[in-house]
Design an enzyme around this catalytic site. Structure first.
Site, PDB file in Angstrom:
ATOM      1  CG  HIS A 263      49.361  46.661  44.462  1.00 30.98           C
ATOM      2  ND1 HIS A 263      49.273  45.123  44.095  1.00 30.98           N
ATOM      3  CD2 HIS A 263      47.945  46.734  44.405  1.00 30.98           C
ATOM      4  CE1 HIS A 263      48.162  44.663  43.901  1.00 30.98           C
ATOM      5  NE2 HIS A 263      47.386  45.549  43.981  1.00 30.98           N
TER       6      HIS A 263
ATOM      7  CG  HIS B  51      48.762  45.783  39.731  1.00 37.35           C
ATOM      8  ND1 HIS B  51      48.592  46.679  40.661  1.00 37.35           N
ATOM      9  CD2 HIS B  51      47.628  45.268  39.351  1.00 37.35           C
ATOM     10  CE1 HIS B  51      47.361  46.661  40.858  1.00 37.35           C
ATOM     11  NE2 HIS B  51      46.602  46.080  39.968  1.00 37.35           N
TER      12      HIS B  51
ATOM     13  CD  GLN C 194      36.345  46.097  36.144  1.00 38.98           C
ATOM     14  OE1 GLN C 194      36.680  46.139  34.906  1.00 38.98           O
ATOM     15  NE2 GLN C 194      36.671  45.413  37.077  1.00 38.98           N
TER      16      GLN C 194
ATOM     17  CG  ASP D 165      40.427  40.327  41.799  1.00 39.36           C
ATOM     18  OD1 ASP D 165      39.514  40.991  42.421  1.00 39.36           O
ATOM     19  OD2 ASP D 165      41.538  40.736  41.766  1.00 39.36           O
TER      20      ASP D 165
ATOM     21  CD  GLN E 273      38.915  40.208  37.447  1.00 36.19           C
ATOM     22  OE1 GLN E 273      38.218  41.232  37.277  1.00 36.19           O
ATOM     23  NE2 GLN E 273      40.264  40.161  37.763  1.00 36.19           N
TER      24      GLN E 273
ATOM     25  CB  SER F 279      44.416  49.274  43.458  1.00 35.57           C
ATOM     26  OG  SER F 279      45.041  48.765  42.514  1.00 35.57           O
TER      27      SER F 279
HETATM   28  O1  PAF Z   1      40.968  42.846  38.044  1.00 36.83           O
HETATM   29  C1  PAF Z   1      41.266  44.221  37.612  1.00 36.83           C
HETATM   30  O2  PAF Z   1      41.931  44.854  37.702  1.00 36.83           O
HETATM   31  C2  PAF Z   1      40.097  44.374  36.572  1.00 36.83           C
HETATM   32  O3  PAF Z   1      38.951  43.579  36.674  1.00 36.83           O
HETATM   33  C3  PAF Z   1      40.412  44.180  35.166  1.00 36.83           C
HETATM   34  C4  PAF Z   1      40.777  42.438  34.808  1.00 36.83           C
HETATM   35  C5  PAF Z   1      41.753  44.826  34.644  1.00 36.83           C
HETATM   36  C6  PAF Z   1      39.270  44.398  33.926  1.00 36.83           C
HETATM   37  O4  PAF Z   1      39.061  45.753  34.244  1.00 36.83           O
END
Ligand code: PAF
Length: 281
Positions: free
Chosen positions: A34, A37, A61, A150, A153, A186
């Protein structure tokens, strides 16, 4: 744009590129691209001579197998969008390519992984660290771009880079939002029409909460957000924490940090959405 499916081919192409430039930027994604990204890709294209984007729905994950099976997969459309955005290489490996054998590595991120997503999605960050480290080894980028939606993350990946002594700069990029405030994700395409009308309440309520701080206490702001959203029929707050932006440790008083952030996960029907807001206190 070249599409490459194997690590060997990717390394071969990038070795050629390295004869001409040092600046290879990387945007790891799971596809279903989207505008959020695409803004990462734009940063990457602007700041590097070569832009590599990966699309790989990483099974390690996903703590919820149903989430993995229903995760949207739109490779042809994604590829066209990346081409238009100026990406040079799309790396789209198979599961066998990334995991020829199970990855048994266990990362210990200490407190960073013991709060919020780390508590509610057991094993999630270990899987993220496994795949992102493998992707970093394959691409060898000097910069890698991640969205601040995120937020936790990014902290985990930064810690992983330090633990593994990787030579890559992590570049956090601002959240992109729909006109009504909903953070781009997404997973938004999985919202029903009715859920889609309620989902923007998450960002709106976070924004309203920012106006309450610091006059209201941390606890009052936390309760305001949780109660307001739980009063919406289709929303259910999984957690809402106000924490220090660096350590991610929850705070009790605004004076506990100069950099508070509010992080939230909400189930909207069957779709789990996350968002966050920086408080200026
Ligand atoms: O943020 C994401 O889309 C995922 O966690 C990543 C960083 C691509 C790892 O699979």
């Amino acid at each position: 744009m070249k599409t490459v499916n194997s690590i060997k081919d990717l390394k071969g192409h990038l070795a050629q590129e390295r004869l001409k430039t040092k600046h290879i930027g990387f945007v790891p994604t799971m596809g279903a691209l989207h505008d959020g990204h695409l803004s990462l890709v734009k940063h990457c294209v602007d700041e590097n001579e070569v832009c590599v984007t990966s699309i790989f729905v990483n099974p390690t994950q996903f703590d919820d197998k149903n989430d993995l099976t229903t995760y949207p997969r739109t490779l042809d459309k994604d590829s066209a969008l990346l081409e238009t955005a100026g990406c040079n290489y799309l790396f789209a490996p198979s599961e066998k390519e990334m995991y020829p054998e199970p990855d048994t590595r266990e990362f210990d991120f200490g407190n960073l992984a013991c709060v919020m997503e780390g508590v509610h999605r057991p094993g999630h960050f270990n899987g993220v660290a496994q795949i992102v480290s493998k992707l970093f080894y394959a691409v060898g980028p000097c910069k890698a771009y991640f969205g601040e939606k995120d937020f936790q993350q990014i902290a985990i990946i930064q810690a992983m880079v330090e633990r593994l002594n990787l030579n890559v700069e992590i570049v956090p990029c601002p959240i992109l939002r729909e006109a009504d405030g909903l953070a781009m994700s997404s997973r938004n395409v999985r919202l029903t029409a009715q859920e889609r009308t309620q989902a923007p309440r998450i960002a709106q309520t976070l924004k309203e909460s920012a106006a309450l701080a610091p006059d209201k206490t941390v606890r009052q702001v936390r309760d305001f957000v949780t109660h307001t959203l739980n009063n919406e029929p289709l929303l259910h707050v999984e957690y809402f924490e106000i924490a220090d932006r660096h350590t991610l440790m929850p705070i009790d008083r605004w004076t506990d940090t100069t950099r508070p952030i509010g992080c939230i996960a909400v189930c909207c029907g069957n779709v789990r959405l996350i968002d966050n807001i920086m408080y200026n206190v």
